[in-house]
Design a protein around this motif. Sequence first.
Motif, PDB file in Angstrom:
ATOM      1  N   LEU A   1     -28.106   2.639  29.562  1.00 40.14           N
ATOM      2  CA  LEU A   1     -27.396   1.372  29.398  1.00 40.14           C
ATOM      3  C   LEU A   1     -26.615   1.083  30.675  1.00 40.14           C
ATOM      4  CD1 LEU A   1     -26.127   1.800  25.714  1.00 40.14           C
ATOM      5  CD2 LEU A   1     -28.268   0.790  26.523  1.00 40.14           C
ATOM      6  N   PRO A   2     -26.380  -0.176  30.999  1.00 38.61           N
ATOM      7  CA  PRO A   2     -25.897  -0.528  32.344  1.00 38.61           C
ATOM      8  C   PRO A   2     -24.455  -0.155  32.660  1.00 38.61           C
ATOM      9  CG  PRO A   2     -26.111  -2.497  30.980  1.00 38.61           C
ATOM     10  CD  PRO A   2     -26.752  -1.375  30.217  1.00 38.61           C
ATOM     11  N   TYR A   3     -23.625   0.079  31.652  1.00 38.64           N
ATOM     12  CA  TYR A   3     -22.221   0.396  31.927  1.00 38.64           C
ATOM     13  C   TYR A   3     -21.842   1.693  31.221  1.00 38.64           C
ATOM     14  CZ  TYR A   3     -22.074  -4.343  33.695  1.00 38.64           C
ATOM     15  OH  TYR A   3     -22.333  -5.475  34.413  1.00 38.64           O
ATOM     16  N   SER A   4     -21.001   2.484  31.890  1.00 39.53           N
ATOM     17  CA  SER A   4     -20.619   3.776  31.325  1.00 39.53           C
ATOM     18  C   SER A   4     -19.209   4.149  31.728  1.00 39.53           C
ATOM     19  CB  SER A   4     -21.599   4.862  31.775  1.00 39.53           C
ATOM     20  OG  SER A   4     -21.635   4.953  33.186  1.00 39.53           O
ATOM     21  N   GLY A   5     -18.600   4.965  30.918  1.00 37.53           N
ATOM     22  CA  GLY A   5     -17.248   5.433  31.176  1.00 37.53           C
ATOM     23  C   GLY A   5     -16.920   6.576  30.242  1.00 37.53           C
ATOM     24  N   PHE A   6     -15.625   6.777  30.011  1.00 40.07           N
ATOM     25  CA  PHE A   6     -15.177   7.833  29.106  1.00 40.07           C
ATOM     26  C   PHE A   6     -14.073   7.303  28.201  1.00 40.07           C
ATOM     27  CE2 PHE A   6     -17.029  10.350  32.521  1.00 40.07           C
ATOM     28  CZ  PHE A   6     -17.718  11.326  31.818  1.00 40.07           C
ATOM     29  N   LEU A   7     -14.029   7.840  26.986  1.00 40.46           N
ATOM     30  CA  LEU A   7     -12.931   7.581  26.065  1.00 40.46           C
ATOM     31  C   LEU A   7     -12.203   8.889  25.795  1.00 40.46           C
ATOM     32  CD1 LEU A   7     -14.720   5.359  23.360  1.00 40.46           C
ATOM     33  CD2 LEU A   7     -13.357   4.574  25.314  1.00 40.46           C
ATOM     34  N   TRP A  13     -10.941   3.431  16.586  1.00 41.48           N
ATOM     35  CA  TRP A  13     -11.841   2.319  16.907  1.00 41.48           C
ATOM     36  C   TRP A  13     -11.646   1.161  15.938  1.00 41.48           C
ATOM     37  CZ3 TRP A  13     -16.809   5.765  16.376  1.00 41.48           C
ATOM     38  CH2 TRP A  13     -16.823   6.724  17.391  1.00 41.48           C
ATOM     39  N   ALA A  14     -11.492   1.496  14.670  1.00 42.77           N
ATOM     40  CA  ALA A  14     -11.517   0.475  13.613  1.00 42.77           C
ATOM     41  C   ALA A  14     -10.269  -0.390  13.579  1.00 42.77           C
ATOM     42  CB  ALA A  14     -11.716   1.141  12.250  1.00 42.77           C
ATOM     43  N   ILE A  15      -9.082   0.195  13.905  1.00 42.41           N
ATOM     44  CA  ILE A  15      -7.837  -0.579  13.779  1.00 42.41           C
ATOM     45  C   ILE A  15      -7.064  -0.675  15.090  1.00 42.41           C
ATOM     46  CG2 ILE A  15      -7.662   0.106  11.348  1.00 42.41           C
ATOM     47  CD1 ILE A  15      -5.233   1.851  12.174  1.00 42.41           C
ATOM     48  N   GLY A  16      -7.494   0.059  16.127  1.00 38.00           N
ATOM     49  CA  GLY A  16      -6.805  -0.016  17.404  1.00 38.00           C
ATOM     50  C   GLY A  16      -5.495   0.721  17.457  1.00 38.00           C
ATOM     51  N   GLN A  17      -5.316   1.700  16.573  1.00 44.92           N
ATOM     52  CA  GLN A  17      -4.093   2.503  16.568  1.00 44.92           C
ATOM     53  C   GLN A  17      -4.460   3.969  16.415  1.00 44.92           C
ATOM     54  OE1 GLN A  17      -0.683   0.949  14.144  1.00 44.92           O
ATOM     55  NE2 GLN A  17      -2.189  -0.525  13.384  1.00 44.92           N
ATOM     56  N   ARG A  18      -3.687   4.839  17.087  1.00 44.45           N
ATOM     57  CA  ARG A  18      -3.862   6.275  16.885  1.00 44.45           C
ATOM     58  C   ARG A  18      -3.201   6.678  15.571  1.00 44.45           C
ATOM     59  NH1 ARG A  18      -5.776   8.182  21.814  1.00 44.45           N
ATOM     60  NH2 ARG A  18      -4.815   7.367  23.732  1.00 44.45           N
ATOM     61  N   VAL A  19      -3.884   7.487  14.800  1.00 41.81           N
ATOM     62  CA  VAL A  19      -3.385   7.858  13.475  1.00 41.81           C
ATOM     63  C   VAL A  19      -3.509   9.367  13.283  1.00 41.81           C
ATOM     64  CG1 VAL A  19      -3.985   5.612  12.490  1.00 41.81           C
ATOM     65  CG2 VAL A  19      -5.646   7.488  12.397  1.00 41.81           C
ATOM     66  N   PRO A  20      -2.790   9.928  12.301  1.00 46.75           N
ATOM     67  CA  PRO A  20      -2.910  11.368  12.034  1.00 46.75           C
ATOM     68  C   PRO A  20      -4.304  11.735  11.545  1.00 46.75           C
ATOM     69  CG  PRO A  20      -0.917  10.458  11.026  1.00 46.75           C
ATOM     70  CD  PRO A  20      -1.739   9.300  11.473  1.00 46.75           C
ATOM     71  N   ASN A  34      -9.238   5.937  23.080  1.00 44.29           N
ATOM     72  CA  ASN A  34     -10.228   5.642  22.033  1.00 44.29           C
ATOM     73  C   ASN A  34      -9.936   4.313  21.325  1.00 44.29           C
ATOM     74  OD1 ASN A  34      -7.965   6.656  20.718  1.00 44.29           O
ATOM     75  ND2 ASN A  34      -9.039   8.383  19.754  1.00 44.29           N
ATOM     76  N   THR A  35      -8.684   3.883  21.315  1.00 43.09           N
ATOM     77  CA  THR A  35      -8.322   2.608  20.692  1.00 43.09           C
ATOM     78  C   THR A  35      -8.895   1.415  21.454  1.00 43.09           C
ATOM     79  OG1 THR A  35      -6.252   2.620  21.950  1.00 43.09           O
ATOM     80  CG2 THR A  35      -6.181   3.512  19.705  1.00 43.09           C
ATOM     81  N   TYR A  36      -9.385   1.651  22.653  1.00 42.36           N
ATOM     82  CA  TYR A  36      -9.883   0.584  23.514  1.00 42.36           C
ATOM     83  C   TYR A  36     -11.115  -0.107  22.912  1.00 42.36           C
ATOM     84  CZ  TYR A  36     -11.255  -1.556  28.013  1.00 42.36           C
ATOM     85  OH  TYR A  36     -11.585  -2.421  29.023  1.00 42.36           O
ATOM     86  N   VAL A  37     -11.869   0.610  22.092  1.00 40.67           N
ATOM     87  CA  VAL A  37     -13.029  -0.003  21.428  1.00 40.67           C
ATOM     88  C   VAL A  37     -12.584  -1.207  20.609  1.00 40.67           C
ATOM     89  CG1 VAL A  37     -14.833   0.362  19.690  1.00 40.67           C
ATOM     90  CG2 VAL A  37     -14.338   2.158  21.382  1.00 40.67           C
ATOM     91  N   PHE A  38     -11.515  -1.048  19.858  1.00 43.84           N
ATOM     92  CA  PHE A  38     -10.957  -2.150  19.069  1.00 43.84           C
ATOM     93  C   PHE A  38     -10.552  -3.304  19.974  1.00 43.84           C
ATOM     94  CE2 PHE A  38      -7.378  -4.385  17.133  1.00 43.84           C
ATOM     95  CZ  PHE A  38      -7.783  -4.576  15.816  1.00 43.84           C
TER      96      PHE A  38
END
Length: 437
Positions: free
Chosen positions: A70-76, A97-104, A423-427
């Motif tokens: 795929l044309p773009y790549s990075g790291f989470l 990913w789903a809510i854009g917040q870090r959770v326990p 990882n929240t960046y997906v949201f």
Amino acid sequence: MTSIQRLSAVGAALVIGASALTACSSPADQSLPANPSVIILSGDGMGPQQRTAIQYYMYGLDERQPMDALPYSGFLDTIPGDPEYAVTDSAAGATAWAIGQRVPNGTTGLGPDGESVPTLMDIARERGMATGLVNDHDVTNATLAAFGSPVPDRDLKVDIATGYLDNGIDVLFGGGEKYWYPEGEPGMIPDEGEDDVSEGDQNLVARAETEGYQYAYDQTTFDALSGPKALALVQDSAKRRSTEIEGYDYNSDPHYVAPEKLVSKALDILGENDNGFFLVIESDDLDSDAHEHDAQNMMLAGESINEMVKVITEYQKDHPEVLLIVTADHETGGMTIENVLDDGEPEPNSDQVADDPVPYWAETPENMPLPGGGVPKRSGPFTIKGTDRQFKVDWTTPEHTGTMVPVTAAGPLAERFSGVHPNTYVFDVVNELWGSN
């Protein structure tokens, strides 16, 4: 130097090039589609080493595997919002990913304090989009539940299945039939062992059918699905069953539907919605294989991921408004790739006892080090496709690790994933694409 030999330079190149790539793209620089669709494909537990092993074994040194082409790549990063733990579980990883917040850890689609918050799937439904969840294993697992059926405990499988119907998820494809039928009702797929026995408290399949879902349980009924609502509960973890159940062959099992066919059908159904769609796909088998220190089956799961990516990228040719994100919630197993020495003897293995070694116990264990550090069958040696070179794998833990995970992407705003991000960046990116910020 072949393309795969340049892998060690990828991380540095990504970091160096991230700012330049990001600077070249901004919302003002491009015309975004009016009704963009989004697909998140998670290889559960798939860290850099897993992706590398799949590349070597399935594609060799010269052909880049589809998920890395795929044309773009990075790291989470994979950091949870947990007061105690530094390493995430699948529930917290997918919830980021789903809510854009870090959770326990253990939090499945809910906010940091257990509160109800909008998920990307909620936002998609509010936009009038079609929604879907697909898994090669149990469709009620934590990763998919974080999007489609938030619960206080990821093990509330029956509640998760019920929540999918309550929330009106349009397409539900995968395994885990036993959670949809009440105790005493065997369902449509023959039970091979006690792990297959129904344990629900109501017939959710019957409920789904009364609510307009078409239901499939084998290849014939699956082929007949046309939507707009469809539930398919088919044989899960079929490739793994071939190595665990004597005489079982997934190619001759009428209840097996290949993961790439699940994805293709989901795209056909969801793509009928003029407002676009949101689809979350997972290979949960890859994580289970890594927990069990089974590199052999892990690479077969990776083959399925690549076949799913091929289906999606082919679909994108006629549907350029679709954003595809391929990543992982975390790495599992602390996997490493090691040499087989010149004399043909591998370096000793030092891997820890696996979570669930039972399927691979024999007179000679297949997934744990042999006396003196001998390499178990499921750790190699494996041949790099198209060469005489071999490699084997080793493991440091039966659990998850805290390493960053690769992310690759194609479609509108895919360039946003160049560089290193939380990882929240997906949201954040999906919301940007949908104009929800």
